[in-house]
Scaffold this motif. Structure first.
Motif, mmCIF file in Angstrom:
data_model
loop_
_atom_site.group_PDB
_atom_site.id
_atom_site.type_symbol
_atom_site.label_atom_id
_atom_site.label_comp_id
_atom_site.label_asym_id
_atom_site.label_seq_id
_atom_site.Cartn_x
_atom_site.Cartn_y
_atom_site.Cartn_z
ATOM 1 N N LEU A 162 1.493 -5.146 1.329
ATOM 2 C CA LEU A 162 0.375 -5.016 0.393
ATOM 3 C C LEU A 162 -0.893 -4.923 1.239
ATOM 4 N N HIS A 163 -1.282 -3.695 1.561
ATOM 5 C CA HIS A 163 -2.402 -3.435 2.468
ATOM 6 C C HIS A 163 -3.556 -2.872 1.643
ATOM 7 N N LEU A 164 -4.577 -3.681 1.453
ATOM 8 C CA LEU A 164 -5.651 -3.319 0.536
ATOM 9 C C LEU A 164 -6.359 -2.014 0.907
ATOM 10 N N PRO A 165 -6.707 -1.779 2.190
ATOM 11 C CA PRO A 165 -7.352 -0.491 2.509
ATOM 12 C C PRO A 165 -6.477 0.714 2.177
ATOM 13 N N SER A 166 -5.156 0.571 2.323
ATOM 14 C CA SER A 166 -4.273 1.682 1.959
ATOM 15 C C SER A 166 -4.228 1.879 0.449
ATOM 16 N N LEU A 167 -4.202 0.791 -0.308
ATOM 17 C CA LEU A 167 -4.211 0.910 -1.763
ATOM 18 C C LEU A 167 -5.526 1.515 -2.255
ATOM 19 N N ALA A 168 -6.606 1.290 -1.515
ATOM 20 C CA ALA A 168 -7.901 1.847 -1.903
ATOM 21 C C ALA A 168 -7.949 3.366 -1.758
ATOM 22 N N ARG A 169 -6.933 3.965 -1.126
ATOM 23 C CA ARG A 169 -6.862 5.419 -0.987
ATOM 24 C C ARG A 169 -6.167 6.083 -2.162
ATOM 25 N N LEU A 170 -5.611 5.285 -3.076
ATOM 26 C CA LEU A 170 -4.889 5.859 -4.209
ATOM 27 C C LEU A 170 -5.858 6.489 -5.203
ATOM 28 N N ALA A 171 -5.385 7.509 -5.891
ATOM 29 C CA ALA A 171 -6.211 8.202 -6.867
ATOM 30 C C ALA A 171 -6.383 7.349 -8.122
ATOM 31 N N PRO A 172 -7.525 7.475 -8.804
ATOM 32 C CA PRO A 172 -7.704 6.768 -10.076
ATOM 33 C C PRO A 172 -6.589 7.103 -11.048
ATOM 34 N N GLY A 173 -6.160 6.094 -11.780
ATOM 35 C CA GLY A 173 -5.084 6.265 -12.744
ATOM 36 C C GLY A 173 -3.709 5.981 -12.202
ATOM 37 N N THR A 174 -3.581 5.818 -10.884
ATOM 38 C CA THR A 174 -2.271 5.497 -10.308
ATOM 39 C C THR A 174 -1.793 4.141 -10.826
ATOM 40 N N ARG A 175 -0.535 4.075 -11.219
ATOM 41 C CA ARG A 175 0.031 2.790 -11.647
ATOM 42 C C ARG A 175 0.536 2.035 -10.438
ATOM 43 N N LEU A 176 0.200 0.771 -10.353
ATOM 44 C CA LEU A 176 0.576 -0.098 -9.250
ATOM 45 C C LEU A 176 1.469 -1.207 -9.801
ATOM 46 N N VAL A 177 2.721 -1.262 -9.342
ATOM 47 C CA VAL A 177 3.668 -2.281 -9.790
ATOM 48 C C VAL A 177 3.790 -3.324 -8.690
ATOM 49 N N VAL A 178 3.516 -4.573 -9.036
ATOM 50 C CA VAL A 178 3.476 -5.661 -8.054
ATOM 51 C C VAL A 178 4.195 -6.876 -8.618
ATOM 52 N N PRO A 179 4.575 -7.829 -7.750
ATOM 53 C CA PRO A 179 5.183 -9.068 -8.249
ATOM 54 C C PRO A 179 4.211 -9.858 -9.123
ATOM 55 N N ARG A 180 4.761 -10.542 -10.113
ATOM 56 C CA ARG A 180 3.924 -11.355 -10.992
ATOM 57 C C ARG A 180 3.203 -12.439 -10.196
ATOM 58 N N GLY A 181 1.936 -12.626 -10.496
ATOM 59 C CA GLY A 181 1.108 -13.598 -9.799
ATOM 60 C C GLY A 181 0.305 -13.002 -8.659
ATOM 61 N N THR A 182 0.477 -11.711 -8.397
ATOM 62 C CA THR A 182 -0.216 -11.098 -7.265
ATOM 63 C C THR A 182 -1.727 -11.138 -7.438
ATOM 64 N N CYS A 183 -2.230 -10.761 -8.590
ATOM 65 C CA CYS A 183 -3.684 -10.722 -8.783
ATOM 66 C C CYS A 183 -4.292 -12.120 -8.745
ATOM 67 N N ARG A 184 -3.541 -13.111 -9.182
ATOM 68 C CA ARG A 184 -4.030 -14.485 -9.093
ATOM 69 C C ARG A 184 -4.077 -14.950 -7.643
ATOM 70 N N ALA A 185 -3.036 -14.606 -6.886
ATOM 71 C CA ALA A 185 -2.981 -15.026 -5.489
ATOM 72 C C ALA A 185 -3.908 -14.213 -4.607
ATOM 73 N N LEU A 186 -4.230 -13.003 -5.021
ATOM 74 C CA LEU A 186 -5.020 -12.097 -4.189
ATOM 75 C C LEU A 186 -6.078 -11.425 -5.069
ATOM 76 N N PRO A 187 -7.158 -12.142 -5.369
ATOM 77 C CA PRO A 187 -8.189 -11.573 -6.260
ATOM 78 C C PRO A 187 -8.781 -10.269 -5.736
ATOM 79 N N ALA A 188 -8.746 -10.072 -4.417
ATOM 80 C CA ALA A 188 -9.290 -8.830 -3.867
ATOM 81 C C ALA A 188 -8.543 -7.615 -4.394
ATOM 82 N N LEU A 189 -7.263 -7.761 -4.720
ATOM 83 C CA LEU A 189 -6.517 -6.640 -5.271
ATOM 84 C C LEU A 189 -7.067 -6.261 -6.643
#
Length: 258
Positions: free
Chosen positions: A63-90
């Protein structure tokens, strides 16, 4: 319809099935902390083009934030539950880039299109993002259910219920190494991955998660652990599961699989 897989290095693959592009654990960095990309050119901009991105766990090389920041708007991102809580930067990256985040646990299914679904499965790996505990967000694998069944294992060690939970698959993308000279628990090496192939019995298997990143200053420390896992997996899988077609792509190579 065949599935096409492009290996960009480490655990980053593009899976194309039924007109849908799925990207796994995107890592488009030349350097990450103490790791340096030692083999394979950086993926081109089109590598970041995907309908769905699957993130297996919270480690920074998956889970590399700078790489995810290269995704186009509207891209769906599937992650483990609790990811956004554990990593607010995402969550902040998702808002800025217009990404659609879906959190899942093993057994949950995400419908991507009329012909493609993604099913989350368990992994045996400590996927926490320090300083958070391992239970804050589970490590996962994913099965892409389209014209074929493609299993992306993420990072995992073998476990007793693996074949039952993953189920029958046509293609298995399995980690066979790491980014350092030693693998701890919760990983597959070439031998353990070959045993997993024998248990899953897919039509085809592709080794990933090796031969891309290596710690700075450690080129002379067990270099075979960097170079050899893919070919060693091919050799051992040929013995353990001779009916499985093993493909060992170069970085950036696209392979068509049955």
């Amino acid at each position: 319809m065949p599935v096409e897989v492009t290996w960009w290095g480490h655990a980053t693959c593009t899976v194309e099935d039924s007109g849908v592009r799925l990207l796994t654990d995107p890592l488009f960095a030349r350097r990450l902390a103490h790791l340096r990309r030692r083999r394979g050119a950086l993926p081109p901009p089109e590598a970041a083009v995907a309908d769905v991105v699957l993130v297996s766990h919270l480690h920074a090389d998956h889970l590399h934030l700078p790489s995810l920041a290269r995704l186009a708007p509207g891209t769906r991102l599937v992650v483990p539950r609790g990811t956004c809580r554990a990593l607010p930067a995402l969550a902040r990256v998702a808002v800025v880039r217009g990404l659609r985040v879906t959190e899942v646990v093993p057994g949950e299914v995400v419908r991507v299109s009329d012909g493609v679904r993604v099913r989350a499965v368990s992994a045996r790996h400590d996927g926490r993002r320090l300083p958070f505990g391992p239970r804050s967000s589970p490590a996962l694998g994913y099965v892409v259910e389209g014209s074929a069944l493609t299993y992306f294992a993420g990072d995992t060690g073998p476990f007793d219920a693996m074949a039952d939970e993953v189920g029958p698959v046509d293609v298995a993308l399995l980690p066979v190494g790491g980014w350092g000279p030693y693998l701890g628990p919760g990983h597959l090496d070439a031998a353990r991955a070959a045993a997993v192939v024998a248990a899953l019995a897919p039509a085809a298997a592709v080794p990933v998660h090796y031969g891309t990143y290596w710690p700075v200053g450690m080129d002379a420390v067990r270099p075979h652990e960097f170079h050899a896992p893919g070919v060693e997996f091919e050799r051992l899988a040929g013995r353990a599961a001779p009916k499985v077609a093993v493909r060992v792509p170069d970085h950036g190579e696209r392979v068509r699989l049955p």
